[in-house]
Motif scaffolding. Sequence first.
Motif, short mmCIF file in Angstrom:
data_model
loop_
_atom_site.label_atom_id
_atom_site.label_comp_id
_atom_site.label_asym_id
_atom_site.label_seq_id
_atom_site.Cartn_x
_atom_site.Cartn_y
_atom_site.Cartn_z
N UNK A 246 0.82 -1.22 0.00
CA UNK A 246 0.00 0.00 0.00
C UNK A 246 0.85 1.26 0.00
N UNK A 247 1.99 1.25 0.66
CA UNK A 247 2.88 2.41 0.62
C UNK A 247 3.47 2.55 -0.78
N UNK A 248 3.79 1.44 -1.42
CA UNK A 248 4.24 1.50 -2.82
C UNK A 248 3.15 2.07 -3.73
N UNK A 249 1.92 1.67 -3.52
CA UNK A 249 0.80 2.21 -4.31
C UNK A 249 0.66 3.71 -4.06
N UNK A 250 0.75 4.12 -2.80
CA UNK A 250 0.69 5.55 -2.45
C UNK A 250 1.77 6.33 -3.21
N UNK A 251 2.98 5.82 -3.21
CA UNK A 251 4.09 6.49 -3.89
C UNK A 251 3.88 6.52 -5.41
N UNK A 252 3.41 5.42 -5.97
CA UNK A 252 3.15 5.36 -7.41
C UNK A 252 2.05 6.33 -7.81
N UNK B 1 1.96 2.41 13.09
CA UNK B 1 2.56 2.26 11.76
C UNK B 1 2.26 3.47 10.89
N UNK B 2 1.02 3.96 10.94
CA UNK B 2 0.64 5.14 10.15
C UNK B 2 1.45 6.36 10.56
N UNK B 3 1.47 6.66 11.87
CA UNK B 3 2.19 7.85 12.33
C UNK B 3 3.69 7.76 12.04
N UNK B 4 4.25 6.60 12.25
CA UNK B 4 5.68 6.42 11.99
C UNK B 4 5.99 6.55 10.51
N UNK C 245 -3.57 11.90 5.00
CA UNK C 245 -4.90 11.38 4.69
C UNK C 245 -4.82 10.05 3.96
N UNK C 246 -4.03 9.99 2.90
CA UNK C 246 -3.93 8.76 2.13
C UNK C 246 -3.30 7.63 2.93
N UNK C 247 -2.24 7.93 3.67
CA UNK C 247 -1.60 6.88 4.46
C UNK C 247 -2.53 6.37 5.57
N UNK C 248 -3.32 7.26 6.16
CA UNK C 248 -4.30 6.81 7.16
C UNK C 248 -5.34 5.91 6.50
N UNK C 249 -5.84 6.34 5.34
CA UNK C 249 -6.82 5.53 4.62
C UNK C 249 -6.25 4.16 4.28
N UNK C 250 -5.01 4.13 3.81
CA UNK C 250 -4.39 2.87 3.41
C UNK C 250 -3.97 2.02 4.61
N UNK C 251 -3.24 2.60 5.56
CA UNK C 251 -2.63 1.81 6.62
C UNK C 251 -3.56 1.50 7.79
N UNK C 252 -4.50 2.40 8.06
CA UNK C 252 -5.49 2.13 9.10
C UNK C 252 -6.76 1.56 8.48
N UNK C 253 -7.09 2.05 7.29
CA UNK C 253 -8.34 1.65 6.63
C UNK C 253 -8.46 0.17 6.36
N UNK C 254 -7.40 -0.47 5.86
CA UNK C 254 -7.52 -1.90 5.57
C UNK C 254 -7.69 -2.69 6.86
#
Length: 126
Positions: free
Chosen positions: A13-19, A79-82, A108-117
């Motif tokens: 998900x972090x790779x997707x965020x970066x892409x 994980x999100x905050x870090x 916003x996106x990292x929270x959605x991705x890392x907490x959302x799933x």
Amino acid sequence: MKKLGPFVVDIALVLVFCAIGRRSHDEAIAAGLLRTFWPFGTGLLLGWVISVAVAAGREGVSAAQRFDGRAVWPSGVIVWLSTLVGGMALRAVSGQGVALSFVIVAATFLALFLIGWRAAVRVLVR
């Protein structure tokens, strides 16, 4: 799935965020993905280390027994905050941009991705 699976999902998900970020700025995705990913990937790894340490909290109970990488709290939030704070700090020291608008979008996106799933899994498993 409680241990390694969530880590792999987070990396993906972090790779997707970066892409997505590279694509939205009309930058070559493959050519610069590693340059964009490494600060956030390092922050993600740090978040996992902190999460395991928090889970180990009490003496006599190993982190491996108590740790659940799928948990929204505290794992997902840590994980999100870090990932966000570590990623932005490493971007700053490496000369990459950290404009306030980017920090807000990334948060916003990292929270959605890392907490959302994690939240979605929790709802679906019940």
